[in-house]
Write an enzyme that holds these catalytic residues in place. Structure first.
Site, PDB file in Angstrom:
ATOM      1  N   ASP A 148      -5.786  17.568  63.301  1.00  0.00           N
ATOM      2  CA  ASP A 148      -4.468  17.535  62.649  1.00  0.00           C
ATOM      3  C   ASP A 148      -3.534  18.570  63.261  1.00  0.00           C
ATOM      4  OD1 ASP A 148      -6.171  19.467  61.532  1.00  0.00           O
ATOM      5  OD2 ASP A 148      -5.488  19.173  59.483  1.00  0.00           O
ATOM      6  N   LEU A 180      -7.132  23.014  58.160  1.00  0.00           N
ATOM      7  CA  LEU A 180      -7.100  24.416  58.591  1.00  0.00           C
ATOM      8  C   LEU A 180      -6.906  24.527  60.099  1.00  0.00           C
ATOM      9  CD1 LEU A 180      -9.985  25.808  56.353  1.00  0.00           C
ATOM     10  CD2 LEU A 180      -7.516  26.096  56.012  1.00  0.00           C
ATOM     11  N   GLU A 360       7.761  12.997  80.331  1.00  0.00           N
ATOM     12  CA  GLU A 360       6.981  13.280  81.530  1.00  0.00           C
ATOM     13  C   GLU A 360       5.566  13.731  81.218  1.00  0.00           C
ATOM     14  OE1 GLU A 360       9.969  14.536  80.774  1.00  0.00           O
ATOM     15  OE2 GLU A 360      11.303  13.507  82.169  1.00  0.00           O
TER      16      GLU A 360
END
Lengths: 612, 612
Positions: A148, A180, A360
């Site tokens: 995450d 976390l 890019e």
């Protein structure tokens, strides 16, 4: 659902947790807590869903798995041990100099396609693999396991966007939302809706699940490939899952357990762990494999001496010429194809061209993905914008990827657009990439021949092309090996060896004519191969001019051609004077700028005189 | 709405279109079509909405405007001419060497805070300015005008995410959705919903409007600042608006009109154009300005010789120590603050610390934003991850920004984590930034003193800190000017000058002891200032060792310390031998890796012997 299978997979997940804890504790460092959060997902993928041959991780139609959250490496290694690729005991060699089970995965391991560990890059590589599956008409799927925390990286959204645009329903991203980060909780913690909305806004189908509920995991994986969108699985997980004193606690990121802690953790996990029962799902039907073989040769070029052709145009022509006989060649561009000239290839081979839009980082990641599947990807944009993807280029090198980068519009010679569009640090940047090749042609023949070299060479290579037209000075049969240099002008009694490349070569030749009229001879060398440098040619020439060398480059003075020559040859007593761009340049006409910053013929003449 | 005002603003918009066409036609290059799409928005902002003093663009509480789509520079210049800052005739000097009206905006102009032209970077700078307004308790707003094409850049979404997280309701982004990119239509063309969904998913309030309807533009601008979210205005526009033969046509990107075309275009626009009536809205109430003054001095350090302290820890201590007396200092980190040690500052001054999460591009852009407001931002992460933000660093230099970067965990000396976490090209990368300072301390005293130098110095500076603890070798009163070097060991009869920095300095000192026992003397130099290099010190030492120098660096051989020394001193006849990391390193213990790659004391001893 078959609850027996679910129970078995959950058992394997716990075994993978145990393995991850044992190996990191043995190593004395590593990331066991992040392995624990993703263990159920990995167990489900490796033993309940993905189709692959566990004895042959390289088989072309295996489903692909990319561990974008590379710090969970011990979990990946444990899964392959469980799959039977190598004995479980090897896991205890984690992070040791004598073991390829490194801190973060690298392709030194047969089952790793790309190095990970710089977060947020795995999805781009996955997009490249998924696009390649389509091109090769193979039905493997690509699974990317992400953290995450890494979803804060913009490169993730560049990749997500391109996957959505291309409707890559053979691509699955799984986000392990363990709440976390390294130094504090993530911004969104367990607000799974944030991730869901983002992926949906970027054109993905989403599923939000409990990442420790095997039934849910298998169910949503079972619907992978449905519809015409890529699938993002947002999985709520617990960092340190399964170990009471570590689960969902801050302060456990990147920390191995002590022996005592490990024993306690394993005591908790062992009763629910199972091993030795895993049986991966076989790889899908054997399909005709793409050939991906280098051609015997390339068609000849046909330029006339003195003809005016920009090296960027020659790149475009070469890409097409080479691409016509080499099916491995694919091309990518970032909405500059009409300026870089990759457009020529696009028009002829639209299926082998990926428009990456102005993104890019993702372009380089996608190229890396193609290269892992045996293709030879050429990615082009303005050279200065490759600085946007420098981390991806660095990781391509660590991935031992076969990626070709072509940067146009270099130096002050682009003129009026101004500094933001001028590549003036690209040589430094690309030279510092481990194992890279850096090429800088002055005329179109050289550019075309260097493109052949790049296509044949394995590894990261960079071609620096120029905006202005320059005259053809080489015959069509001239050869330009990587690592060479050309003596363009030399006579007995020459006082200085002037080394140029690209536009400065022509200024050096003009300077030679001016100086000749004043009775001063200079040797002029075309250093078309900046890395590896054609150092023998330069050293020999320098010897004849009392070891006095002058380098001239349309680049800043640090890390460019001058530093390359000095860095290689000072040891032989060569004295290198450098002409380079020594301030932030201004907009202006190309010839005005070459003059203002002292890298034109007049600047070279002046410098040669001051040296003598 | 007051239709008279709307009509006036629409008239000004057409005047700005005329100006943009005239100036680009005079220059013979540029982007008139993209100026035309944004002209109504710019007219509304500059003459119907933003509060600023047109005679004093630098006034601290003016609303800020960032032209993220920098290629629309002629439109920006026209707006300031219309506002009366300089005569309209100056616009015809566009892109000339003798004019600061460059191809893309740079801060050579008083009204430009940051250089733009590398797309997708303006929003990050805007986030920095908006955060700074909050810190300084100023009520200026920040407006960022973006193109639709640049929304493909991941950096946009990094910035958008942080703005959403911080609820920056003093920030407004306007996306000029003109549908056409450089080489083809954008992926989403006029599907405005895509942009709306994306910004909303990233925590923004959105408004979708017709970007040529002055009433709508003014209405949504009027609601800026409402609520607790940043505002994104998604404006449907037509590229080339107002000019029949250019409007919404492909092939007009980056193309100036011929004189005939320009005359035709102006004939269409002139009847609807107005000028000379514009009256910007005055800047908001004069508020107490932030002082932003350098302190008279810094508190002393208090280390003991021989004490073991990592230079990364010293950075954290220095950031706090300096920050306590210098209110200009703000700190940023990318979720590595517990490893870089910026955490110390965060704990003491949370309001002056920006957690940027894992998004390095945005972190550097935000730092640039703070620097434009008089702050001294220190951004820290693992040094290898600054490669992610190389284009932002490049643009910070072009912006003449006062940005300080601190990269930890460099080289193979980090050990087990492996190559992806090792900065081995950072010196090359940072040296090639125009005007940059590159510092590499070996002990904590040096690191702390260099932090003082960085805080006092104006410009882009990079501090390379190490992971392992190293002994204090300098007294607390030692001075470390930028551009200096220290002779650590020297005796008559020394055979080789060994130049080290960071961890290799200690290896060189150990090597000196070993060699001394064998009767071989070496001079040892601490090259703590890699750019500018302490070249006089090195040259003088080298002279005494027959010009034989050996550089030792925990970095790849290209563009690093060795190339710096050779590049500066080969011209004086100095012969530079280089020890550096010459292959992709492996995971392992730090000391094992230093040995394996030949940069430890034993490697130095061996090399010195082979030289002699």
């Amino acid at each position: 659902m078959n609850t027996q299978i679910e129970e078995q997979l959950s058992g394997i997940a716990n075994q993978l947790r145990i393995d991850s804890i044992e190996s990191t504790t043995a190593a004395g460092s590593g990331h066991p807590s992040t392995c624990c959060s993703a263990a159920d997902i990995v167990a489900a993928l490796f033993f309940g869903h993905m189709r692959y041959d566990p004895k042959n991780p390289k088989y072309a139609n295996n489903d692909r798995f990319i561990l974008s959250k590379g710090h969970a490496a011990p979990l990946l290694y444990a899964a392959w041990a469980e799959a039977g690729l190598f004995p479980r005991e090897h896991l205890l060699t984690l992070r040791r100099l004598d073991s390829d089970l490194e801190g973060h995965p690298t392709p030194r391991l047969s089952f790793v396609d790309v190095a990970t560990g710089s977060l947020g890059q795995g999805l781009s590589v996955g997009v490249g693999m998924a696009l390649c599956a389509r091109l090769d008409q193979l039905d493997y799927r690509t699974y990317v396991l992400m953290g995450d925390g890494e979803c804060a990286e913009g490169s993730v959204w560049e990749a997500a966007s391109l996957a959505g645009i291309n409707k890559l329903n053979n691509l699955v991203a799984i986000v392990d939302v363990n709440r976390l980060g390294q130094s504090q909780p993530t911004a969104f913690q367990w607000d799974l809706e944030v991730y869901r909305k983002r992926f949906e806004a970027f054109g993905w189908r989403t599923e939000v699940i409990d990442g420790h509920d095997m039934e849910e995991i298998l169910e949503v994986l079972g619907a992978a490939g449905v519809g015409d969108q890529p699938l993002a699985i947002i999985a709520k997980t617990i960092k340190g899952q399964g170990v009471s004193f570590m689960a969902d606690k801050e302060g456990w990121h990147g920390k191995a357990l002590s022996k005592d802690e490990a024993a306690k953790a394993i005591a908790e996990l062992q009763p629910k762990a199972k091993s030795g029962l895993a049986e991966p799902i076989p790889a899908p039907t054997q399909l005709p494999m793409p050939k991906n073989e280098a051609p015997a040769g390339y068609p000849a070029t046909n330029y006339k001496l003195g003809e005016m052709v920009a090296t960027r145009e020659a790149f475009g022509a070469a890409l097409l010429r080479i691409g016509e006989v080499d099916e491995r060649v694919v091309a990518l561009d970032g909405d500059t194809k009409n300026s870089t000239y990759s457009e020529k290839f696009y028009k002829k081979f639209p299926a082998r061209f990926i428009e990456c839009f102005i993104a890019e980082q993702n372009m380089v990641g996608v190229a890396t993905g193609f290269s892992t599947r045996g293709k030879v990807p050429f990615a082009s944009t303005f050279a200065c914008f490759f600085s946007r993807a420098y981390d991806q280029i660095r990781m391509a090198a660590i991935s031992m990827a076969n990626v070709k980068l072509v940067g146009s519009h270099v130096g002050v010679s682009i003129g009026e657009d101004g500094t933001s569009q001028m590549a003036l640090e690209d040589i430094a940047m690309m030279r510092a990439i481990e194992g890279s090749v850096v090429l800088y042609p002055s005329d179109a023949v050289c550019a075309e021949k260097l493109m052949e070299q790049m296509a044949s060479h394995k590894g990261v290579a960079f071609l620096r092309t120029s905006r202005p037209k320059t005259p053809i000075i080489y015959n069509n049969d001239e050869q330009f090996p990587i690592g060479g240099a050309k003596v363009r002008k030399q006579a007995a009694g020459d006082k200085v060896t002037v080394v140029g490349a690209g536009v400065t070569l022509f200024e050096a030749l003009k300077a030679a004519d001016i100086l000749a009229k004043e009775g001063v001879g200079i040797t002029v060398i075309d250093a078309y191969s900046v890395k590896p440098l054609g150092k023998d040619v330069i050293r020999e020439a320098a010897k004849k001019t009392n070891n006095v060398v002058l380098t001239v480059e349309d680049h800043y003075p640090e890390g460019g051609l001058g530093d390359a020559v000095a860095g290689e040859l000072s040891v032989d007593g060569v004295r290198v004077h450098k002409l380079a761009i020594r301030e932030l340049p201004h907009s202006g006409k190309p010839e005005e700028l070459l003059a203002k910053y002292g890298i034109d013929a007049a600047g070279i003449v002046k410098m040669v005189k001051s040296i003598l």
